[in-house]
Enzyme design. Structure first.
Site, PDB file in Angstrom:
ATOM      1  CE1 TYR A   1      -0.783   3.009   8.700  1.00  0.00           C
ATOM      2  CE2 TYR A   1      -0.673   0.183   9.778  1.00  0.00           C
ATOM      3  CZ  TYR A   1      -1.434   1.704   9.275  1.00  0.00           C
ATOM      4  OH  TYR A   1      -2.318   0.925   8.430  1.00  0.00           O
TER       5      TYR A   1
ATOM      6  CG  HIS B   1      -1.911  -1.188   1.182  1.00  0.00           C
ATOM      7  ND1 HIS B   1      -2.032  -1.740   2.692  1.00  0.00           N
ATOM      8  CD2 HIS B   1      -2.532  -2.043   0.871  1.00  0.00           C
ATOM      9  CE1 HIS B   1      -2.937  -2.312   2.561  1.00  0.00           C
ATOM     10  NE2 HIS B   1      -3.020  -3.111   0.759  1.00  0.00           N
TER      11      HIS B   1
ATOM     12  CE  LYS C   1       1.960   3.810   5.025  1.00  0.00           C
ATOM     13  NZ  LYS C   1       0.852   2.466   3.723  1.00  0.00           N
TER      14      LYS C   1
ATOM     15  CG  ASP D   1      -4.267  -5.513   0.508  1.00  0.00           C
ATOM     16  OD1 ASP D   1      -4.498  -4.498  -0.429  1.00  0.00           O
ATOM     17  OD2 ASP D   1      -4.091  -6.216   1.577  1.00  0.00           O
TER      18      ASP D   1
END
Length: 190
Positions: A126, A56, A66, A165
């Protein structure tokens, strides 16, 4: 500002009660070139081992750096260079993050990110440097042969995927909005 993928190994200070760890300190991170302002924290639970989330990213103007850590269980975390013109375009680096080791992975803008859970009931948190924007949400196939991430799936099983996904495009079909900044893909440890 760093455009390197950084494996952060926060120190733990322990005694008979357990341990304490400083997982984020703006000044310490700045000393290692990580100057992103994190604006949102995310937390995921993946119940079955072998759950794969990724690869992603978000496109500009909502591109995200991130800072990923696993707070329960274990994951294999991967970052893929998707900056057009990069000599390491389509290459990847990865690291095992676990509640036990306390390691974190910093993934700069211009990289796709994904992970696979190695234990049941794994939780991942995250920080991201831009708010979630559905219109800028993007991905690349986790199984793209051009990238060829070596996902350590438990017992060699097939991954458990979301519908999203399972249908991501291949890298060759992706027109990257990210430009190479002169720093090739490299995993550094601090």
């Amino acid at each position: 500002m760093t455009s390197k993928v950084v494996l952060v190994r926060p120190k733990r200070f322990g005694d008979e009660r357990g341990w304490f760890s400083e997982v984020y300190n703006e000044s310490t991170f700045r000393d290692h070139g990580i100057v992103d302002r994190f604006v949102q924290d995310n937390h995921s639970l993946s119940v079955p081992a072998g759950t794969l989330r990724g690869l992603h990213f978000q496109t500009p103007p909502f591109a995200q750096a991130k800072l990923v850590r696993c707070i329960r269980g274990r994951i294999f975390d991967a970052a893929v260079d998707i900056r057009r013109g990069s000599p390491t375009y389509g290459k990847w680096v990865g690291a095992e993050l676990s509640a036990e080791n306390g390691h974190q992975l910093y993934i700069p803008v211009g990289f796709a990110h994904g992970f696979v859970t190695l234990e049941p009931s794994t939780e991942v948190t995250y920080k991201v440097s831009a708010l979630y924007s559905p219109a800028n949400d993007g991905g690349i196939s986790w199984t793209d042969p051009q990238i060829s991430v070596h996902w350590p799936l438990p017992g060699g099983q097939s991954p458990i995927l979301s519908a999203k996904d399972d249908r991501q495009p291949l890298l060759r079909d992706f027109a990257s909005p990210f430009e190479y900044d002169g720093t090739p893909l490299e995993l550094i440890e601090v």
